[in-house]
Write a protein that holds these residues in place. Structure first.
Motif, PDB file in Angstrom:
ATOM      1  N   GLU A  74      44.117   9.171  37.145  1.00 26.20           N
ATOM      2  CA  GLU A  74      45.114   9.820  36.114  1.00 26.20           C
ATOM      3  C   GLU A  74      45.319  11.188  36.256  1.00 26.20           C
ATOM      4  O   GLU A  74      44.307  11.903  36.046  1.00 26.20           O
ATOM      5  CB  GLU A  74      44.891   9.394  34.599  1.00 26.20           C
ATOM      6  CG  GLU A  74      45.842   9.663  33.725  1.00 26.20           C
ATOM      7  CD  GLU A  74      45.842   9.004  32.359  1.00 26.20           C
ATOM      8  OE1 GLU A  74      46.140   9.431  31.216  1.00 26.20           O
ATOM      9  OE2 GLU A  74      44.978   7.724  32.354  1.00 26.20           O
ATOM     10  N   GLY A  75      46.457  11.808  36.456  1.00 20.62           N
ATOM     11  CA  GLY A  75      46.829  13.193  36.370  1.00 20.62           C
ATOM     12  C   GLY A  75      46.783  13.748  37.900  1.00 20.62           C
ATOM     13  O   GLY A  75      47.192  14.881  38.374  1.00 20.62           O
ATOM     14  N   SER A  76      46.700  12.917  38.908  1.00 22.04           N
ATOM     15  CA  SER A  76      46.694  13.405  40.270  1.00 22.04           C
ATOM     16  C   SER A  76      48.203  13.384  40.850  1.00 22.04           C
ATOM     17  O   SER A  76      49.037  13.041  40.127  1.00 22.04           O
ATOM     18  CB  SER A  76      46.059  12.218  41.251  1.00 22.04           C
ATOM     19  OG  SER A  76      46.608  11.039  41.102  1.00 22.04           O
ATOM     20  N   PRO A  77      48.356  14.348  41.769  1.00 22.81           N
ATOM     21  CA  PRO A  77      49.821  14.382  42.077  1.00 22.81           C
ATOM     22  C   PRO A  77      50.549  13.315  42.730  1.00 22.81           C
ATOM     23  O   PRO A  77      49.816  12.312  43.073  1.00 22.81           O
ATOM     24  CB  PRO A  77      49.597  15.666  43.399  1.00 22.81           C
ATOM     25  CG  PRO A  77      48.438  15.542  43.707  1.00 22.81           C
ATOM     26  CD  PRO A  77      47.549  15.042  42.671  1.00 22.81           C
ATOM     27  N   ALA A  78      52.009  13.270  42.768  1.00 26.24           N
ATOM     28  CA  ALA A  78      52.608  12.142  43.190  1.00 26.24           C
ATOM     29  C   ALA A  78      52.211  11.584  44.541  1.00 26.24           C
ATOM     30  O   ALA A  78      52.393  10.327  44.888  1.00 26.24           O
ATOM     31  CB  ALA A  78      54.110  12.429  43.116  1.00 26.24           C
ATOM     32  N   GLN A  79      51.919  12.565  45.718  1.00 26.64           N
ATOM     33  CA  GLN A  79      51.547  11.972  46.847  1.00 26.64           C
ATOM     34  C   GLN A  79      50.315  11.387  47.069  1.00 26.64           C
ATOM     35  O   GLN A  79      50.264  10.537  47.764  1.00 26.64           O
ATOM     36  CB  GLN A  79      51.513  13.488  47.849  1.00 26.64           C
ATOM     37  CG  GLN A  79      50.317  14.359  47.330  1.00 26.64           C
ATOM     38  CD  GLN A  79      50.921  15.568  46.721  1.00 26.64           C
ATOM     39  OE1 GLN A  79      52.088  15.103  45.861  1.00 26.64           O
ATOM     40  NE2 GLN A  79      50.524  16.743  46.798  1.00 26.64           N
ATOM     41  N   ALA A  80      49.360  11.335  45.931  1.00 32.36           N
ATOM     42  CA  ALA A  80      48.149  10.597  45.894  1.00 32.36           C
ATOM     43  C   ALA A  80      48.596   9.171  45.752  1.00 32.36           C
ATOM     44  O   ALA A  80      47.858   8.344  46.276  1.00 32.36           O
ATOM     45  CB  ALA A  80      47.298  10.822  44.901  1.00 32.36           C
ATOM     46  N   LYS A  81      49.674   8.758  45.350  1.00 32.39           N
ATOM     47  CA  LYS A  81      49.990   7.223  45.322  1.00 32.39           C
ATOM     48  C   LYS A  81      50.398   6.904  46.497  1.00 32.39           C
ATOM     49  O   LYS A  81      50.425   5.356  46.638  1.00 32.39           O
ATOM     50  CB  LYS A  81      51.302   7.283  44.106  1.00 32.39           C
ATOM     51  CG  LYS A  81      51.574   5.917  43.862  1.00 32.39           C
ATOM     52  CD  LYS A  81      52.579   5.929  42.503  1.00 32.39           C
ATOM     53  CE  LYS A  81      52.805   4.421  42.231  1.00 32.39           C
ATOM     54  NZ  LYS A  81      53.750   4.265  40.930  1.00 32.39           N
TER      55      LYS A  81
END
Length: 304
Positions: A74-81
């Motif tokens: 939770e809270g990681s940037p969109a590119q982590a997804k």
């Protein structure tokens, strides 16, 4: 010949947090959301700052039979997804998410008070208190509102203003967002306290850096890694056993874990997502409509 299905390695905390940030380390999607309140966060930070153990993590190497859907921390940037995780965190989500959000993410932390009131906090270390052996380290970890101004008397009086770096320097309050990279802050601090007459303040920070900040940079976390060939039944059993501490798993979460091993997203089916309402929302809406119709019917019968 029998062989071990797991290995244990100590890994630098900063590397684990970077893996959370880029998506190398993610969660199995059936994991509950981040739930720690600010007091538990402060206690965790206090332990790390003293190099105290905070428990091992357990992760499952990806690429094997068990193919849980991943979810970034939770809270990681969109590119982590969009990243393909190398490991899924089975035990340690609350600790890793707390540390990631407070130290590496560099954004205000959305958490709750012990009374479950939603708040937005920046976290600091009170340098003087941290160096005082008579003060409990948890008392040195403070949280301030999003504007970095702590008020009293129902908001009328300012008790602490950290809204500018100069205020942080003047009051010797160190931002936890910079525990892994203190050079820029120290440069500003030394400039603020320049001159021979302020050698004492500059020396206080040097001691603080050595006794407290360097503990974050050198901190290592034991990580138990389950082999990618671990069976899904074994993974579910392990998940249940290792999650008996802290906030206990409820029946829904355990069933969700078991179904996730079969590829069924029970949590999404029940709670829905950003695009679709889940069964829970549809059920609530149906019951609300039924109650409304019952009230209308009763009103008509009792109208004179």
């Amino acid at each position: 010949m029998a062989y071990s299905t797991f290995k244990t390695n100590p890994i630098d905390l900063i590397e684990l947090l970077k893996d959370c940030h880029c998506g190398k380390l993610q969660l199995p999607d059936f994991q509950r959301s981040w739930v720690w309140d600010e007091d538990r966060i402060k206690a965790l930070i206090a332990s790390i700052s003293r190099s105290f153990p905070v428990g091992a993590l357990m992760a499952l190497d990806t690429g094997g039979e068990v193919n849980f859907k991943p979810r970034p921390v939770e809270g990681s940037p969109a590119q982590a997804k969009n990243a393909t995780p190398q490991s899924l965190l089975l035990d340690g989500q609350q600790r890793m998410t707390s540390l990631y959000q407070v130290t590496l993410r560099n954004k205000v932390v959305e958490t709750v008070t012990p009374k479950n009131k939603k708040v937005r906090r920046w976290f600091y270390i009170d340098i003087r208190k941290a160096l005082n052996p008579t003060v409990d380290r948890e008392e040195a970890i403070i949280g301030v509102p999003e504007d970095r101004i702590k008020r009293t008397a129902f908001g009328r009086d300012v008790a602490l203003d950290l809204s500018a770096p100069a205020n942080e320097y003047a009051q010797l309050m160190y931002p936890l967002t910079q525990v892994f990279d203190w050079d820029p802050w120290q440069d500003g601090f030394d400039e603020h306290w320049r001159g021979n007459e302020h050698e004492k303040e500059r020396n206080i920070f040097r001691i603080f850096k050595h006794q407290v900040l360097e503990n974050f940079k050198s901190y290592r976390v034991p990580v138990i890694s389950l082999d990618r060939d671990t069976s899904k039944e074994a993974v579910c059993v392990v998940f249940e056993k290792v999650n008996t501490g802290g906030k206990a798993l409820d029946a829904f979460e355990l069933v969700t874990a078991m179904y996730a091993a079969e590829g069924h997203e029970l949590r999404k089916d029940w709670y829905g997502d950003d695009k679709h309402n889940g069964r829970h929302r549809r059920f609530v809406d149906t019951m609300r409509l039924a109650d409304s119709e019952a009230v209308d019917s009763h009103s008509k019968r009792t109208t004179w």
